[in-house]
Scaffold this active site. Sequence first.
Site, PDB file in Angstrom:
ATOM      1  N   TYR A   1      62.269 -24.246 -48.992  1.00  0.00           N
ATOM      2  CA  TYR A   1      60.995 -24.358 -48.258  1.00  0.00           C
ATOM      3  C   TYR A   1      60.477 -25.786 -48.312  1.00  0.00           C
ATOM      4  O   TYR A   1      60.092 -26.371 -47.287  1.00  0.00           O
ATOM      5  CB  TYR A   1      59.982 -23.391 -48.883  1.00  0.00           C
ATOM      6  CG  TYR A   1      58.699 -23.209 -48.111  1.00  0.00           C
ATOM      7  CD1 TYR A   1      58.635 -22.346 -47.025  1.00  0.00           C
ATOM      8  CD2 TYR A   1      57.534 -23.867 -48.494  1.00  0.00           C
ATOM      9  CE1 TYR A   1      57.447 -22.146 -46.327  1.00  0.00           C
ATOM     10  CE2 TYR A   1      56.342 -23.674 -47.806  1.00  0.00           C
ATOM     11  CZ  TYR A   1      56.304 -22.811 -46.722  1.00  0.00           C
ATOM     12  OH  TYR A   1      55.122 -22.619 -46.039  1.00  0.00           O
TER      13      TYR A   1
ATOM     14  N   SER B   1      53.236 -27.752 -44.313  1.00  0.00           N
ATOM     15  CA  SER B   1      52.612 -27.120 -45.483  1.00  0.00           C
ATOM     16  C   SER B   1      52.207 -28.246 -46.419  1.00  0.00           C
ATOM     17  O   SER B   1      52.700 -29.377 -46.285  1.00  0.00           O
ATOM     18  CB  SER B   1      53.654 -26.228 -46.159  1.00  0.00           C
ATOM     19  OG  SER B   1      53.263 -25.878 -47.460  1.00  0.00           O
TER      20      SER B   1
HETATM   21  P1  NAD Z   1      53.537 -14.534 -41.422  1.00  0.00           P
HETATM   22  O1  NAD Z   1      54.617 -13.875 -42.193  1.00  0.00           O
HETATM   23  O2  NAD Z   1      52.205 -13.868 -41.335  1.00  0.00           O
HETATM   24  O3  NAD Z   1      54.032 -14.842 -39.925  1.00  0.00           O
HETATM   25  C1  NAD Z   1      55.271 -15.449 -39.672  1.00  0.00           C
HETATM   26  C2  NAD Z   1      55.803 -14.927 -38.348  1.00  0.00           C
HETATM   27  O4  NAD Z   1      57.053 -15.605 -38.077  1.00  0.00           O
HETATM   28  C3  NAD Z   1      56.108 -13.416 -38.366  1.00  0.00           C
HETATM   29  O5  NAD Z   1      55.461 -12.783 -37.269  1.00  0.00           O
HETATM   30  C4  NAD Z   1      57.625 -13.351 -38.221  1.00  0.00           C
HETATM   31  O6  NAD Z   1      58.089 -12.220 -37.495  1.00  0.00           O
HETATM   32  C5  NAD Z   1      57.926 -14.651 -37.491  1.00  0.00           C
HETATM   33  N1  NAD Z   1      59.330 -15.059 -37.635  1.00  0.00           N
HETATM   34  C6  NAD Z   1      60.078 -15.065 -38.762  1.00  0.00           C
HETATM   35  N2  NAD Z   1      61.337 -15.436 -38.487  1.00  0.00           N
HETATM   36  C7  NAD Z   1      61.383 -15.676 -37.145  1.00  0.00           C
HETATM   37  C8  NAD Z   1      62.410 -16.094 -36.259  1.00  0.00           C
HETATM   38  N3  NAD Z   1      63.675 -16.328 -36.687  1.00  0.00           N
HETATM   39  N4  NAD Z   1      62.108 -16.259 -34.958  1.00  0.00           N
HETATM   40  C9  NAD Z   1      60.849 -15.992 -34.502  1.00  0.00           C
HETATM   41  N5  NAD Z   1      59.838 -15.588 -35.289  1.00  0.00           N
HETATM   42  C10 NAD Z   1      60.111 -15.426 -36.600  1.00  0.00           C
HETATM   43  O7  NAD Z   1      53.404 -15.992 -42.063  1.00  0.00           O
HETATM   44  P2  NAD Z   1      52.263 -17.129 -41.968  1.00  0.00           P
HETATM   45  O8  NAD Z   1      51.721 -17.290 -43.321  1.00  0.00           O
HETATM   46  O9  NAD Z   1      51.379 -16.917 -40.830  1.00  0.00           O
HETATM   47  O10 NAD Z   1      53.208 -18.398 -41.724  1.00  0.00           O
HETATM   48  C11 NAD Z   1      53.278 -19.106 -40.499  1.00  0.00           C
HETATM   49  C12 NAD Z   1      53.751 -20.527 -40.790  1.00  0.00           C
HETATM   50  O11 NAD Z   1      52.802 -21.172 -41.633  1.00  0.00           O
HETATM   51  C13 NAD Z   1      55.098 -20.610 -41.517  1.00  0.00           C
HETATM   52  O12 NAD Z   1      55.859 -21.679 -40.990  1.00  0.00           O
HETATM   53  C14 NAD Z   1      54.690 -20.909 -42.940  1.00  0.00           C
HETATM   54  O13 NAD Z   1      55.695 -21.591 -43.655  1.00  0.00           O
HETATM   55  C15 NAD Z   1      53.475 -21.777 -42.700  1.00  0.00           C
HETATM   56  N6  NAD Z   1      52.566 -21.882 -43.842  1.00  0.00           N
HETATM   57  C16 NAD Z   1      51.974 -20.768 -44.343  1.00  0.00           C
HETATM   58  C17 NAD Z   1      51.123 -20.899 -45.427  1.00  0.00           C
HETATM   59  C18 NAD Z   1      50.444 -19.724 -46.054  1.00  0.00           C
HETATM   60  O14 NAD Z   1      49.880 -19.892 -47.141  1.00  0.00           O
HETATM   61  N7  NAD Z   1      50.431 -18.562 -45.445  1.00  0.00           N
HETATM   62  C19 NAD Z   1      50.878 -22.164 -45.984  1.00  0.00           C
HETATM   63  C20 NAD Z   1      51.497 -23.276 -45.431  1.00  0.00           C
HETATM   64  C21 NAD Z   1      52.342 -23.115 -44.354  1.00  0.00           C
END
Ligand code: NAD
Length: 264
Positions: free
Chosen positions: A159, A146
Amino acid sequence: MTMKLNLENKTALVTGAASGIGKEIAETFATAGASVGICDLNIEGAKATADSIVASGGKAVAVAMDVTSEESVNAATDQVTDAFGPLDILISNAGIQIVNPIQDYDFGDWKKMIAIHLDGGFLTTKAALRTMYPGDRGGVIIYMGSVHSHEASPLKSAYVAAKHGLLGLARVVAKEGGSHNVRSHVICPGFVRTPLVDKQIPEQAKELGISEEKVIKEVMLGETVDGEFTTTADIANLALFLSAFPTAALTGQSIVASHGWYMN
Ligand code: NAD
């Protein structure tokens, strides 16, 4: 060597692929020709992702995986390799967000955050290397970091600590994996409009005592060059580029995609 953005005959495992960024990466990889293991705690969501890939002519299998459990990670990885052969690409992406100031941050929540983001990165890496190291066949491991792998924000102690930690893990994987043709990277997105972010908007508004509109405009996008969210497609295209890149000239890197919020 001219680079082709294609993943024909490659096997990829994507965690957190039931939703958001992971889902888009899985779909993009399948379109590029990869066979994709759709791994998630949410098996119904994972099945929906896999079904839509298969319906459009791609190759995918949905597998339940809890990235915090060694047993679950190993069993799920075996299911993917049984279906499609040894892994060429791991996208360690599953994640959640819990926001609170440190003085109110529950220790159980801290441990949960570290378990999903850091233990999850470690366990999926270890399982992937079992299939990448034999014969030095190699592969690419990408962690979803991130901007918070480089920057800090209030309310996000666990985080930010976990996402910084992934930089260290990726760099060690790059060094240890080099002689086995394994490369690693951290993709560092700015804010992407997924369920993870949608949940935070009202939570941050409440904690910071400001409107939801202000959270979006000032807290999330205030430091970007154009006030725009990064998209799941931006991140999936970047993951495709890094996965298809043909040499170890690129390894151990963190690549930030954030509309200029963070420049490194
Ligand atoms: P999201 O909530 O849409 O998807 C996350 C997925 O992870 C979900 O399907 C959830 O069921 C799964 N998950 C959670 N705990 C789990 C576990 N213990 N085992 C297996 N699966 C599990 O979120 P997203 O925004 O797509 O995030 C994906 C990644 O991107 C994360 O690591 C997040 O920190 C990172 N990220 C997101 C953003 C943003 O702005 N959305 C920015 C930077 C980084």
